[in-house]
Design a protein around this motif. Structure first.
Motif, PDB file in Angstrom:
ATOM      1  N   THR A  77       0.815  -1.217   0.000  1.00  0.00           N
ATOM      2  CA  THR A  77       0.000   0.000   0.000  1.00  0.00           C
ATOM      3  C   THR A  77       0.843   1.258   0.000  1.00  0.00           C
ATOM      4  O   THR A  77       0.352   2.324  -0.350  1.00  0.00           O
ATOM      5  CB  THR A  77      -0.908   0.045   1.244  1.00  0.00           C
ATOM      6  N   GLY A  78       2.090   1.165   0.446  1.00  0.00           N
ATOM      7  CA  GLY A  78       2.929   2.338   0.576  1.00  0.00           C
ATOM      8  C   GLY A  78       2.593   3.178   1.794  1.00  0.00           C
ATOM      9  O   GLY A  78       3.218   4.200   2.046  1.00  0.00           O
ATOM     10  N   ALA A  79       1.597   2.770   2.577  1.00  0.00           N
ATOM     11  CA  ALA A  79       1.189   3.520   3.772  1.00  0.00           C
ATOM     12  C   ALA A  79       2.220   3.328   4.879  1.00  0.00           C
ATOM     13  O   ALA A  79       2.705   2.223   5.096  1.00  0.00           O
ATOM     14  CB  ALA A  79      -0.180   3.059   4.243  1.00  0.00           C
ATOM     15  N   THR A  80       2.549   4.403   5.574  1.00  0.00           N
ATOM     16  CA  THR A  80       3.502   4.305   6.681  1.00  0.00           C
ATOM     17  C   THR A  80       2.816   4.075   8.014  1.00  0.00           C
ATOM     18  O   THR A  80       3.464   3.754   8.994  1.00  0.00           O
ATOM     19  CB  THR A  80       4.344   5.594   6.778  1.00  0.00           C
ATOM     20  N   GLY A  81       1.490   4.236   8.053  1.00  0.00           N
ATOM     21  CA  GLY A  81       0.777   4.065   9.317  1.00  0.00           C
ATOM     22  C   GLY A  81      -0.457   3.209   9.184  1.00  0.00           C
ATOM     23  O   GLY A  81      -1.495   3.506   9.780  1.00  0.00           O
ATOM     24  N   ILE A  82      -0.356   2.126   8.385  1.00  0.00           N
ATOM     25  CA  ILE A  82      -1.538   1.282   8.162  1.00  0.00           C
ATOM     26  C   ILE A  82      -1.978   0.647   9.477  1.00  0.00           C
ATOM     27  O   ILE A  82      -1.180   0.174  10.264  1.00  0.00           O
ATOM     28  CB  ILE A  82      -1.266   0.214   7.076  1.00  0.00           C
ATOM     29  N   MET A  83      -3.290   0.707   9.706  1.00  0.00           N
ATOM     30  CA  MET A  83      -3.852   0.182  10.962  1.00  0.00           C
ATOM     31  C   MET A  83      -4.983  -0.797  10.625  1.00  0.00           C
ATOM     32  O   MET A  83      -4.744  -1.793   9.998  1.00  0.00           O
ATOM     33  CB  MET A  83      -4.338   1.339  11.836  1.00  0.00           C
ATOM     34  N   GLY A  84      -6.204  -0.461  11.031  1.00  0.00           N
ATOM     35  CA  GLY A  84      -7.349  -1.342  10.814  1.00  0.00           C
ATOM     36  C   GLY A  84      -7.625  -1.586   9.349  1.00  0.00           C
ATOM     37  O   GLY A  84      -7.279  -0.785   8.472  1.00  0.00           O
ATOM     38  N   ILE A  85      -8.270  -2.720   9.065  1.00  0.00           N
ATOM     39  CA  ILE A  85      -8.523  -3.132   7.683  1.00  0.00           C
ATOM     40  C   ILE A  85      -9.834  -3.896   7.630  1.00  0.00           C
ATOM     41  O   ILE A  85     -10.209  -4.567   8.589  1.00  0.00           O
ATOM     42  CB  ILE A  85      -7.340  -4.001   7.174  1.00  0.00           C
ATOM     43  N   ASN A  92     -13.766  -4.802  -2.250  1.00  0.00           N
ATOM     44  CA  ASN A  92     -12.819  -3.711  -2.029  1.00  0.00           C
ATOM     45  C   ASN A  92     -12.203  -3.841  -0.641  1.00  0.00           C
ATOM     46  O   ASN A  92     -12.868  -4.242   0.305  1.00  0.00           O
ATOM     47  CB  ASN A  92     -13.513  -2.352  -2.142  1.00  0.00           C
ATOM     48  N   ILE A  93     -10.929  -3.493  -0.519  1.00  0.00           N
ATOM     49  CA  ILE A  93     -10.248  -3.505   0.772  1.00  0.00           C
ATOM     50  C   ILE A  93     -10.120  -2.063   1.260  1.00  0.00           C
ATOM     51  O   ILE A  93      -9.637  -1.200   0.525  1.00  0.00           O
ATOM     52  CB  ILE A  93      -8.860  -4.166   0.670  1.00  0.00           C
ATOM     53  N   TRP A  94     -10.557  -1.806   2.481  1.00  0.00           N
ATOM     54  CA  TRP A  94     -10.479  -0.487   3.100  1.00  0.00           C
ATOM     55  C   TRP A  94      -9.514  -0.582   4.264  1.00  0.00           C
ATOM     56  O   TRP A  94      -9.532  -1.545   5.017  1.00  0.00           O
ATOM     57  CB  TRP A  94     -11.846  -0.059   3.623  1.00  0.00           C
ATOM     58  N   TYR A  95      -8.654   0.439   4.418  1.00  0.00           N
ATOM     59  CA  TYR A  95      -7.746   0.448   5.557  1.00  0.00           C
ATOM     60  C   TYR A  95      -7.566   1.877   6.071  1.00  0.00           C
ATOM     61  O   TYR A  95      -7.841   2.844   5.364  1.00  0.00           O
ATOM     62  CB  TYR A  95      -6.395  -0.186   5.201  1.00  0.00           C
ATOM     63  N   VAL A  96      -7.116   1.962   7.306  1.00  0.00           N
ATOM     64  CA  VAL A  96      -6.851   3.252   7.934  1.00  0.00           C
ATOM     65  C   VAL A  96      -5.356   3.530   7.866  1.00  0.00           C
ATOM     66  O   VAL A  96      -4.551   2.673   8.205  1.00  0.00           O
ATOM     67  CB  VAL A  96      -7.312   3.241   9.416  1.00  0.00           C
ATOM     68  N   ASP A  97      -4.995   4.738   7.424  1.00  0.00           N
ATOM     69  CA  ASP A  97      -3.610   5.198   7.472  1.00  0.00           C
ATOM     70  C   ASP A  97      -3.549   6.246   8.582  1.00  0.00           C
ATOM     71  O   ASP A  97      -3.937   7.402   8.384  1.00  0.00           O
ATOM     72  CB  ASP A  97      -3.176   5.783   6.129  1.00  0.00           C
ATOM     73  N   ALA A  98      -3.089   5.837   9.762  1.00  0.00           N
ATOM     74  CA  ALA A  98      -3.079   6.711  10.933  1.00  0.00           C
ATOM     75  C   ALA A  98      -2.122   7.874  10.773  1.00  0.00           C
ATOM     76  O   ALA A  98      -2.393   8.974  11.271  1.00  0.00           O
ATOM     77  CB  ALA A  98      -2.732   5.906  12.188  1.00  0.00           C
ATOM     78  N   ASP A  99      -1.003   7.681  10.080  1.00  0.00           N
ATOM     79  CA  ASP A  99      -0.036   8.764   9.897  1.00  0.00           C
ATOM     80  C   ASP A  99      -0.589   9.877   9.016  1.00  0.00           C
ATOM     81  O   ASP A  99      -0.292  11.054   9.213  1.00  0.00           O
ATOM     82  CB  ASP A  99       1.268   8.239   9.290  1.00  0.00           C
ATOM     83  N   GLU A 100      -1.389   9.505   8.022  1.00  0.00           N
ATOM     84  CA  GLU A 100      -1.949  10.483   7.078  1.00  0.00           C
ATOM     85  C   GLU A 100      -3.348  10.943   7.472  1.00  0.00           C
ATOM     86  O   GLU A 100      -3.928  11.786   6.792  1.00  0.00           O
ATOM     87  CB  GLU A 100      -1.984   9.882   5.665  1.00  0.00           C
ATOM     88  N   ASN A 101      -3.911  10.350   8.549  1.00  0.00           N
ATOM     89  CA  ASN A 101      -5.283  10.671   8.978  1.00  0.00           C
ATOM     90  C   ASN A 101      -6.281  10.482   7.837  1.00  0.00           C
ATOM     91  O   ASN A 101      -7.124  11.337   7.566  1.00  0.00           O
ATOM     92  CB  ASN A 101      -5.371  12.092   9.535  1.00  0.00           C
TER      93      ASN A 101
END
Length: 196
Positions: A77-85, A92-101
């Motif tokens: 994903t390239g996300a640095t703060g991936i959390m819940g999914i 479709n896959i949904w995820y939270v990027d905590a670093d990017e809010n």
């Protein structure tokens, strides 16, 4: 499938409106023994499990038809703060990027994940609140059972449903809040129903 429900747990209950209970004698199994650095979210659909890894931003895909799970591949994903999914409608896959809010949607899911043809099993009930008749609107391809449960989780009624529109006569229910649980080959979904 194991464990014995108990009473009130011994830890401090911090949420006044939440229901707390305990379960003892649970059999634990290791589902994934290696390959995860900082697992932070999980979801399952059918025999596919996805796990987000906060350390590297990857979504790891596993086959859980047997235990321990079999690693299939990873989605970067390239996300640095991936959390819940979560796996949403149409796979479709949904995820939270905590670093990017941000909440992100991965709509271009690789074919190996097996989620691209997932059927949306969401359903609609109306009117809600109801006085004795509820219309249940299903995706056309879903058939299964609809269970009516009271707030204690006791099964009150079961109906077979299929096709697009189903009418559910509920004039035998007392006033209150119930759960309508749709069970199909594609999964399970619950809606709240108010009877007045």
């Amino acid at each position: 499938e194991t464990g014995t429900p108990g009473g009130t747990p011994t830890f401090v209950q911090v949420e006044g409106v939440a229901e707390y209970s305990s379960v003892s004698g649970v059999t634990w199994e290791v589902a994934v023994a290696s390959g995860l650095s900082e697992p932070s979210g999980i979801d399952i659909i059918g025999n596919t499990m996805i796990v987000s890894d906060h350390d590297n931003g990857n979504i790891l895909v596993y086959d859980i038809s047997s235990m321990p799970a079999t690693y299939i591949d990873a989605i970067s994903t390239g996300a640095t703060g991936i959390m819940g999914i979560v796996i949403g409608p149409q796979g479709n896959i949904w995820y939270v990027d905590a670093d990017e809010n941000k909440v992100m949607k991965a709509s271009a899911v690789p074919d190996f994940v097996g989620l691209n043809n997932v059927i949306d099993i969401s359903f609609t009930i109306y009117p809600n609140p109801s006085e004795g008749l509820v219309n249940v609107l299903l995706p056309s391809s879903v058939a299964g059972t609809l269970e009516v449960l009271d707030m204690a989780g006791k099964l009150v009624d079961t109906r077979v449903v299929s096709g697009r529109t189903n009418k559910l006569v509920i004039d035998n229910l007392s006033k209150g809040v119930y759960a309508l649980q749709l069970n199909s080959a594609h999964g399970q979904l619950v809606k709240k129903l108010i009877v007045k």
